[in-house]
Scaffold this motif. Structure first.
Motif, PDB file in Angstrom:
ATOM      1  N   PHE A 462      82.950-110.680 -10.983  1.00  0.00           N
ATOM      2  CA  PHE A 462      82.542-109.293 -10.833  1.00  0.00           C
ATOM      3  C   PHE A 462      83.107-108.413 -11.950  1.00  0.00           C
ATOM      4  N   ASP A 463      83.656-109.014 -12.973  1.00  0.00           N
ATOM      5  CA  ASP A 463      84.179-108.268 -14.108  1.00  0.00           C
ATOM      6  C   ASP A 463      83.065-107.406 -14.716  1.00  0.00           C
ATOM      7  N   ARG A 464      83.421-106.192 -15.113  1.00  0.00           N
ATOM      8  CA  ARG A 464      82.407-105.273 -15.636  1.00  0.00           C
ATOM      9  C   ARG A 464      81.694-105.826 -16.863  1.00  0.00           C
ATOM     10  N   ALA A 465      82.444-106.390 -17.807  1.00  0.00           N
ATOM     11  CA  ALA A 465      81.821-106.922 -19.021  1.00  0.00           C
ATOM     12  C   ALA A 465      80.953-108.138 -18.716  1.00  0.00           C
ATOM     13  N   VAL A 466      81.370-108.950 -17.762  1.00  0.00           N
ATOM     14  CA  VAL A 466      80.568-110.113 -17.356  1.00  0.00           C
ATOM     15  C   VAL A 466      79.248-109.640 -16.757  1.00  0.00           C
ATOM     16  N   VAL A 467      79.303-108.615 -15.917  1.00  0.00           N
ATOM     17  CA  VAL A 467      78.090-108.090 -15.294  1.00  0.00           C
ATOM     18  C   VAL A 467      77.178-107.470 -16.352  1.00  0.00           C
ATOM     19  N   ASP A 468      77.749-106.707 -17.264  1.00  0.00           N
ATOM     20  CA  ASP A 468      76.941-106.124 -18.336  1.00  0.00           C
ATOM     21  C   ASP A 468      76.213-107.223 -19.121  1.00  0.00           C
ATOM     22  N   HIS A 469      76.923-108.308 -19.410  1.00  0.00           N
ATOM     23  CA  HIS A 469      76.304-109.394 -20.161  1.00  0.00           C
ATOM     24  C   HIS A 469      75.202-110.071 -19.344  1.00  0.00           C
ATOM     25  N   ALA A 470      75.415-110.192 -18.039  1.00  0.00           N
ATOM     26  CA  ALA A 470      74.415-110.851 -17.197  1.00  0.00           C
ATOM     27  C   ALA A 470      73.067-110.149 -17.283  1.00  0.00           C
ATOM     28  N   PHE A 471      73.081-108.831 -17.435  1.00  0.00           N
ATOM     29  CA  PHE A 471      71.822-108.100 -17.522  1.00  0.00           C
ATOM     30  C   PHE A 471      71.286-108.022 -18.955  1.00  0.00           C
ATOM     31  N   ARG A 472      71.984-108.659 -19.893  1.00  0.00           N
ATOM     32  CA  ARG A 472      71.433-108.866 -21.235  1.00  0.00           C
ATOM     33  C   ARG A 472      70.800-110.249 -21.368  1.00  0.00           C
ATOM     34  N   VAL A 473      71.200-111.157 -20.512  1.00  0.00           N
ATOM     35  CA  VAL A 473      70.655-112.513 -20.557  1.00  0.00           C
ATOM     36  C   VAL A 473      69.204-112.488 -20.063  1.00  0.00           C
ATOM     37  N   PRO A 474      68.261-113.039 -20.802  1.00  0.00           N
ATOM     38  CA  PRO A 474      66.868-113.064 -20.344  1.00  0.00           C
ATOM     39  C   PRO A 474      66.759-113.743 -18.978  1.00  0.00           C
ATOM     40  N   PRO A 475      65.925-113.217 -18.094  1.00  0.00           N
ATOM     41  CA  PRO A 475      65.796-113.786 -16.741  1.00  0.00           C
ATOM     42  C   PRO A 475      65.523-115.285 -16.744  1.00  0.00           C
ATOM     43  N   ARG A 476      64.762-115.795 -17.708  1.00  0.00           N
ATOM     44  CA  ARG A 476      64.413-117.223 -17.726  1.00  0.00           C
ATOM     45  C   ARG A 476      65.641-118.096 -17.954  1.00  0.00           C
ATOM     46  N   LEU A 477      66.742-117.510 -18.448  1.00  0.00           N
ATOM     47  CA  LEU A 477      67.972-118.280 -18.640  1.00  0.00           C
ATOM     48  C   LEU A 477      68.904-118.182 -17.434  1.00  0.00           C
ATOM     49  N   LYS A 478      68.619-117.293 -16.513  1.00  0.00           N
ATOM     50  CA  LYS A 478      69.397-117.218 -15.275  1.00  0.00           C
ATOM     51  C   LYS A 478      68.753-118.075 -14.196  1.00  0.00           C
ATOM     52  N   LEU A 479      67.464-117.916 -14.041  1.00  0.00           N
ATOM     53  CA  LEU A 479      66.704-118.781 -13.129  1.00  0.00           C
ATOM     54  C   LEU A 479      65.738-119.581 -13.999  1.00  0.00           C
ATOM     55  N   ALA A 480      66.156-120.778 -14.391  1.00  0.00           N
ATOM     56  CA  ALA A 480      65.370-121.625 -15.299  1.00  0.00           C
ATOM     57  C   ALA A 480      64.540-122.586 -14.458  1.00  0.00           C
ATOM     58  N   GLY A 481      63.277-122.243 -14.263  1.00  0.00           N
ATOM     59  CA  GLY A 481      62.468-123.017 -13.329  1.00  0.00           C
ATOM     60  C   GLY A 481      63.013-122.807 -11.931  1.00  0.00           C
ATOM     61  N   THR A 482      63.483-123.875 -11.315  1.00  0.00           N
ATOM     62  CA  THR A 482      64.132-123.764 -10.007  1.00  0.00           C
ATOM     63  C   THR A 482      65.646-123.944 -10.112  1.00  0.00           C
ATOM     64  N   SER A 483      66.171-124.002 -11.322  1.00  0.00           N
ATOM     65  CA  SER A 483      67.615-124.158 -11.527  1.00  0.00           C
ATOM     66  C   SER A 483      68.270-122.783 -11.523  1.00  0.00           C
ATOM     67  N   GLU A 484      69.027-122.508 -10.480  1.00  0.00           N
ATOM     68  CA  GLU A 484      69.665-121.203 -10.315  1.00  0.00           C
ATOM     69  C   GLU A 484      70.958-121.120 -11.118  1.00  0.00           C
ATOM     70  N   LYS A 485      71.246-119.903 -11.591  1.00  0.00           N
ATOM     71  CA  LYS A 485      72.474-119.610 -12.350  1.00  0.00           C
ATOM     72  C   LYS A 485      72.610-120.537 -13.567  1.00  0.00           C
ATOM     73  N   TRP A 486      71.498-120.853 -14.228  1.00  0.00           N
ATOM     74  CA  TRP A 486      71.484-121.850 -15.296  1.00  0.00           C
ATOM     75  C   TRP A 486      72.439-121.472 -16.418  1.00  0.00           C
ATOM     76  N   ILE A 487      72.406-120.223 -16.874  1.00  0.00           N
ATOM     77  CA  ILE A 487      73.244-119.840 -18.014  1.00  0.00           C
ATOM     78  C   ILE A 487      74.729-119.905 -17.655  1.00  0.00           C
ATOM     79  N   LEU A 488      75.054-119.569 -16.425  1.00  0.00           N
ATOM     80  CA  LEU A 488      76.451-119.653 -15.984  1.00  0.00           C
ATOM     81  C   LEU A 488      76.926-121.102 -16.011  1.00  0.00           C
ATOM     82  N   LYS A 489      76.090-122.003 -15.549  1.00  0.00           N
ATOM     83  CA  LYS A 489      76.454-123.420 -15.542  1.00  0.00           C
ATOM     84  C   LYS A 489      76.613-123.949 -16.968  1.00  0.00           C
ATOM     85  N   GLU A 490      75.729-123.528 -17.866  1.00  0.00           N
ATOM     86  CA  GLU A 490      75.833-123.976 -19.255  1.00  0.00           C
ATOM     87  C   GLU A 490      77.115-123.469 -19.908  1.00  0.00           C
ATOM     88  N   ALA A 491      77.541-122.290 -19.538  1.00  0.00           N
ATOM     89  CA  ALA A 491      78.734-121.704 -20.144  1.00  0.00           C
ATOM     90  C   ALA A 491      80.009-122.455 -19.780  1.00  0.00           C
TER      91      ALA A 491
END
Length: 579
Positions: A462-491
């Motif tokens: 819930f860090d402010r900078a983490v949240v700000d970055h989450a809304f810069r990540v394109p939606p297709r990298l957060k929900l990649a097909g049916t893979s949820e939180k994809w960018i977080l897992k890759e990180a």
């Protein structure tokens, strides 16, 4: 440990603070009074900068950056976090609040106004109430709902629209509370209470969607850096730290980062509901071994839940219909017993990066016949699968009649689900999750339960900078097909075993129905069918009896529904709220 209260009135403000059981602390002469309350919390003060005074519960995670921004003359090296935040406000106004990162609820006596400030995410709660109008207006504010309930100037009682909201969401997702006339300050807001009884709300921070089409690898790399920074800032200096470890990717990545970055022992804690209940101990054990933490598994029997549910519900300023509340309290006790002051958790991954609630909503969007935000909001309400659809048979005719003209619960969601700051539907859903369940369920529960044991529960995701970055990540990298939180897992893929990173989310499977059929059976019957509940007149007794007998549909969900009703009844009894 304490909480705070404050008053703004021409009629004996110090006496108003004392009437809330507050211990008045020195402020300048005038309409203001600030006070400290007994009870679990982190309140300190007063702080003073010139003619401005404040009191608050303040923990800053970026104090060095704020000191640097203020300069050597602007922030003495030994000033507390609360004074530092006040100095940032006095110097920079709302921009100073936005630059902070932490957990805070602050009351500022400024000129003839009382200014209330709640942190960006809602990690600490803050309430206010008004009595009278015009020249006779009086304001009171506190981090304790009980303190405002004690305020003699306020004529309060049960707020029925909030009952409906709680039964719909299992928490209260906005400004309303269960007590009439008492309202909650929203996260990221600065509310100015004026002596004539009016108020002005200013938003100093709100997440914003930003188009950033960099390659996925760059987003993952930046996110990893932000996660490491967020975790490092939340680690206590020169002492061990606890981590609540479920075995899911969110709590596992926080455990791995803490183990990597901390120079003291890292102790992880998991819960089990006994050999007969489903568990994820194999996953949490795998992570603990992988990260070399000192691991403890706490078994939570149903009898303990039954015995401790009333006291746990009483800790919460607003009820949370989460069956993990008692296990959360027992975990906090275990962490405190080991001598720690800080416990990290993995909360935030779902509302910030796209957890399991979003996929059904996206599917609904593809197939819905009715356009518009109202249809989307109704689908969001339905996705909770709590008691909303049962309200016509659960609430008594008298209550339903009183609610007939109340605004629909979907009004709490439409500001986030409409086209506005967020154009992507996924980001609209994440914004909704962050500002409703994140602030009013997850963080509220964590803060009050950990504070009761003298702990600070901290959530790096819930860090402010983490949240700000989450809304810069394109939606297709957060929900990649049916893979949820994809960018977080890759990180964090290199930090954890693939078994953890790639496993589907299952959630903590809590044996609610077993508890209600077993150790909670007698308590449930006595409370829900007893004289107090009947006198309050909220619920139809025939419906409650039917649910207790597990009558109904082929695949009944009465256990979860009864848990909500039981939690509400216990909370109302604790706060001595009648009809």
């Amino acid at each position: 440990m304490s909480r705070w209260c404050a008053s703004l009135t021409a009629d004996d403000p110090v006496g108003q603070v004392a009437a809330m059981d507050g211990r008045p602390v020195r402020t300048r002469e005038g309409r203001h009074a600030l006070g400290l309350l007994d009870g679990p919390g982190a309140a300190t003060g007063p702080y003073r900068v010139g003619d401005v005074y404040a009191i608050g519960e303040v923990t800053l995670h970026n104090a060095p950056e704020l000191r640097s921004r203020l300069g050597a003359d602007g922030a003495p090296g030994d000033c507390s976090d609360g004074e530092l935040l006040l100095r940032a406000y006095v110097r920079f106004g709302a921009a100073g609040l936005a630059a902070a990162d932490g957990m805070f609820a602050l009351a500022i006596a400024e000129r003839d106004e009382l200014v209330l400030v709640r942190d960006h995410m809602g990690a600490r709660t803050l309430f206010h109430a008004l009595a009278g109008t015009g020249e006779g207006a009086a304001w009171a504010a506190s981090t304790s709902l009980r303190a405002l309930q004690r305020w003699p100037a306020l004529d309060t009682g049960l707020h029925l629209p909030a009952v409906r909201s709680f039964l719909t969401f299992a928490y209260l997702p906005g400004r309303e509370t269960l007590l009439r006339g008492i309202h909650e300050v929203l996260p990221g807001r600065c509310v100015r209470l004026k002596p004539d009884g009016t108020s002005v709300e200013e938003t100093y921070w709100e997440p914003a969607e930003v188009a950033d089409e960099r390659p996925a690898a760059e987003h993952a790399r930046e996110l990893r850096e932000l996660l490491e920074s967020a975790t490092a800032r939340r680690l206590p200096a020169a002492e061990p730290v606890g981590v609540l470890l479920s075995g899911g990717v969110d709590s596992s990545l926080v455990t791995a980062l803490a183990a990597k970055l901390h120079d003291q022992a890292v102790r992880s804690y998991s819960i089990s509901f006994g050999d007969d209940a489903p568990n994820e101990l194999a996953y949490s054990g795998l992570v603990a071994t992988h990260c070399h933490t000192e691991h403890q598994v706490l078994t939570v029997p149903g009898a303990a839940v039954a015995a401790r549910l009333p006291e746990t519900v009483a800790l919460l300023d607003s009820p949370v219909g989460d069956p993990l509340t008692v296990p959360n309290l027992m975990l906090a006790e275990a962490v405190a017993a080991d001598g720690m002051s800080v416990v990290l958790n993995g909360e935030g991954g779902d509302p910030v990066f796209g957890g399991p609630k979003n996929l059904p909503m996206l599917i609904h969007e593809l197939h819905r016949d009715e356009a518009g935000v109202d249809s989307r909001a109704r689908a969001y309400v339905d996705s909770y699968r709590k008691c909303h659809g049962d309200l016509p048979v659960l609430l008594t005719p008298g209550v339903l009649a009183e609610l007939a003209d109340a605004p629909p619960v979907t009004d709490l969601l439409t500001p986030y689900l409409a086209q506005g700051q967020m154009t992507s539907l996924l980001n609209q859903l994440l914004h909704t999750n962050l500002r409703t369940k994140g602030a009013h369920h997850i963080l509220t529960k964590v803060e009050r339960i950990t504070a009761s044991q003298g702990l600070e529960g901290r959530a790096p995701l819930f860090d402010r900078a983490v949240v700000d970055h989450a809304f810069r990540v394109p939606p297709r990298l957060k929900l990649a097909g049916t893979s949820e939180k994809w960018i977080l897992k890759e990180a964090v893929r290199d930090l954890l075993p693939a078994t953890i990173v790639d496993r589907p989310k299952s959630g903590m499977r809590v044996p609610v129905q077993q508890w209600l059929d077993g150790p909670l059976r007698e308590l449930g019957h006595d409370l829900l069918l007893g004289g107090s509940a009947r006198a309050r007149g909220l619920f139809r007794q025939d419906t409650i009896r039917s649910w207790l007998r597990r009558e109904g549909t082929l695949l009944p969900r009465q256990g979860g529904k009864l848990w909500l009703v039981l939690t509400l009844e216990l909370w109302l009894r604790s706060f001595e709220v009648g009809a």
